[in-house]
Design an enzyme around this catalytic site. Structure first.
Site, mmCIF file in Angstrom:
data_model
loop_
_atom_site.group_PDB
_atom_site.id
_atom_site.type_symbol
_atom_site.label_atom_id
_atom_site.label_comp_id
_atom_site.label_asym_id
_atom_site.label_seq_id
_atom_site.Cartn_x
_atom_site.Cartn_y
_atom_site.Cartn_z
ATOM 1 N N CYS A 299 20.822 -55.050 -12.182
ATOM 2 C CA CYS A 299 20.397 -55.868 -11.050
ATOM 3 C C CYS A 299 19.918 -54.958 -9.913
ATOM 4 O O CYS A 299 19.088 -54.091 -10.130
ATOM 5 C CB CYS A 299 21.542 -56.797 -10.638
ATOM 6 S SG CYS A 299 21.100 -58.026 -9.397
ATOM 7 N N LEU A 300 20.441 -55.124 -8.697
ATOM 8 C CA LEU A 300 20.006 -54.285 -7.582
ATOM 9 C C LEU A 300 20.394 -52.829 -7.795
ATOM 10 O O LEU A 300 19.755 -51.923 -7.250
ATOM 11 C CB LEU A 300 20.609 -54.792 -6.270
ATOM 12 C CG LEU A 300 20.147 -56.162 -5.794
ATOM 13 C CD1 LEU A 300 20.729 -56.472 -4.430
ATOM 14 C CD2 LEU A 300 18.631 -56.233 -5.728
#
Length: 567
Positions: A299-300
């Site tokens: 993800c991030l």
């Protein structure tokens, strides 16, 4: 300062949501619709046509045991799956609702002159309103609820009321959802044996104990997202990605992010890069010297890792052997409905709220994610628990999802403005140490995973890495969503994936062509990834010692560490 105080005061009343953003979208749509006589005529004709269809269906359903429906629910809409919805009068109720839903979809789209962002906002708002007003949400119009009430003498409603009161009490006292107490961190989840080998003001680095006689020479470093606790990748023993990698003969390290508070308000994205990714790489290099690292970002965490990898490639730092990106976006131009919550107006309110506290509350982010799939995550769940009185058993992934984290003011503002809205990383404007970086400079093999039902990082957006980098890219498209598609252990039923490798210099295939031409494999994608990691390992060696920053065997405590326990 005065504006910040004023915005912060108003943001408290709206939980950080900007009413101006919605008002601008509605004004843009309504004014252009008012100026579009052709669209108005089309909608009037469609309304009359739908009324005629409904009247004919009502007549036929009264004369026949079964007749063709006017409209079918959307693919993933399970609200009307029970056979009772096909019986009079509930068949008329659900068909009337579905026709109305279809009409509003047409009314809020393809209005000439409306900006794309405002059109999507209005369409989203209409869908949220309709999902709230669904006949499935009311006792009198839901045949499943009426049947349960009749058969139980109303006990389902009593149980539902108790469920509601329990949830309200838990929310007011800050407790997790019912059943979360059965998933204690370090006891039930996050139990893969390991040691904390580095701690700074932002991260703890965990090294996991080997379980095989030989391991790949190149260690695996996992960088999870900072908007979640790391143990989504080390859930229960049967579905722990960390445990799986260790069992396959990999030396695994993972970053556990601190849950920031007001004192961390000025931590920025570059602090996360330096104190997170780079500090972890330094520690891994000390414990496992003379070997490059197979880095993994989720993800991030994948976005941050790509930024760090691009800066390393620019500066001639060759410590990476490969790069794996799990549901991670680099180009945010087509990032899906999450972007509906991010525009200049919304950011002004959000930043004011963060400025006052020094951070963004975890529940605000969680609420935004729930809104993306409110039909299943909010309304269907409330029908099941509050009207049917059924309290489903909580699973480890749901318990983890309720264990929210905060985000520092400066970092979150920088991320939203520069990477998310302005797309600075993908377009070569993001700077590290005063110089721009680009993912085109990365020259190591890439393994990139997208998930079919991802509301956070749509797979076609993740696929755009093919346009940004010319290295070998092995792309995987797996069933499931943003979390369940990644936590997809071998043996889990109804799992499938597609995988294909584009060699450096090969021609580009658009995502739809790729999906149509790539064969589907049943089962988990984890074995294919483990084999890819093994392929990129130079040799099999004895496991490295568990060590601290000096590699002398010094550790700072047992996994899962202390930062993951912070509330």
């Amino acid at each position: 300062m005065i504006d910040n105080l004023a915005y912060a005061a108003r943001a408290r009343l709206t939980a950080g949501a900007a009413p101006t953003a919605g008002a601008l979208a509605w004004f843009d749509w309504s004014m252009h619709l008012a100026l579009s006589p052709g669209k108005q005529r089309s909608l009037w004709l469609d309304a009359w046509r739908k009324q005629w269809q409904f009247a004919r269906y009502a007549q036929q359903s009264g004369l026949q045991a079964s007749c063709p429906a006017c409209v079918e629910p959307l693919e993933h809409d399970r609200r009307f799956a029970d056979p009772a919805w096909q019986q009079w009068p509930f068949n008329l109720i659900q068909q009337g609702f579905l026709l109305q839903q279809q009409w509003w979809k047409e009314a809020t789209t393809d209005v000439r002159g409306v900006s794309e962002h405002h059109e999507k906002m209005v369409e989203f708002a209409a869908r949220q309103w309709l999902d709230m007003m669904s006949p499935a949400n009311a006792i009198a119009t839901n045949p499943e609820v009426l049947r349960a009430t009749a058969s139980s003498g109303g006990l389902n409603l009593w149980r539902g009321a108790m469920n509601f009161l329990d949830d309200a009490q838990r929310q007011l006292t800050g407790k997790g959802p019912a059943g979360a107490e059965g998933f204690e961190v370090g006891k039930d989840v996050a139990v893969t044996p390991g040691k904390v080998v580095l701690r700074n003001r932002l991260i703890e680095l965990i090294q996991y104990a080997p379980t095989t006689r030989k391991v790949g020479a190149e260690p695996v470093l996992i960088v999870p997202s900072w908007v979640m606790k790391y143990y989504i990748l080390d859930l229960s023993p049967h579905n722990s990605m960390v445990g799986y990698l260790v069992a396959q003969g990999h030396t695994v390290f993972i970053i556990s992010w601190k849950n920031p508070d007001a004192d961390d308000r000025d931590l920025g994205l570059d602090d996360y890069r330096q104190l997170g990714v780079m500090a972890a790489l330094d520690a891994v290099g000390t414990i496992v010297p003379k070997h490059r690292v197979q880095a993994v970002g989720y993800c991030l965490g994948g976005t941050l890792l790509a930024t760090a990898a691009a800066a390393m490639a620019r500066d001639g730092d060759e410590r990476l052997a490969s790069l794996t990106l799990l549901a991670s976006e680099i180009d945010y131009r087509e990032s899906g409905e999450v972007k509906l919550f991010v525009d200049d107006s919304q950011l002004a309110w959000l930043e004011a709220g963060m400025w006052r506290k020094g951070y963004l509350e975890g529940w605000q982010m969680a609420a935004s994610f729930q809104m993306l799939n409110s039909r299943d995550l909010i309304w269907s769940r409330r029908v099941r628990e509050y009207l049917l009185g059924e309290r489903g058993s909580l699973v480890d992934l749901m318990a983890w999802n309720a264990d929210t984290t905060r985000m520092p003011y400066r970092m979150h503002s920088e991320y939203l403005r520069h990477l998310y809205m302005n797309n600075d990383l993908a377009e070569g404007r993001w700077q590290v140490d005063g110089q721009p970086v680009t993912v085109a400079d990365i020259r190591v093999p890439l393994f990139v995973v997208g998930t079919l039902r991802d509301h956070v990082a749509p797979w076609r957006s993740v696929y755009k890495i093919h346009l940004l980098n010319d290295s070998d890219i092995s792309f995987v498209l797996t069933s499931g969503g943003h979390n369940a598609g990644i936590v997809s252990e071998p043996g889990r039923p109804r799992r499938s994936y597609q995988i294909a490798t584009r060699k450096a210099g090969a021609r580009y295939r658009n995502p739809d062509q790729w999906q149509a031409e790539t064969p589907v494999h049943e089962g988990s994608w984890w074995p294919a990834w483990s084999a890819w990691l093994a392929h990129n390992a130079s040799a099999q060696v004895a496991p490295p010692p568990m060590g601290g920053k000096s590699g002398s065997g010094k550790t700072l405590g047992a996994a899962p560490g202390t930062y993951v326990m912070q509330k």
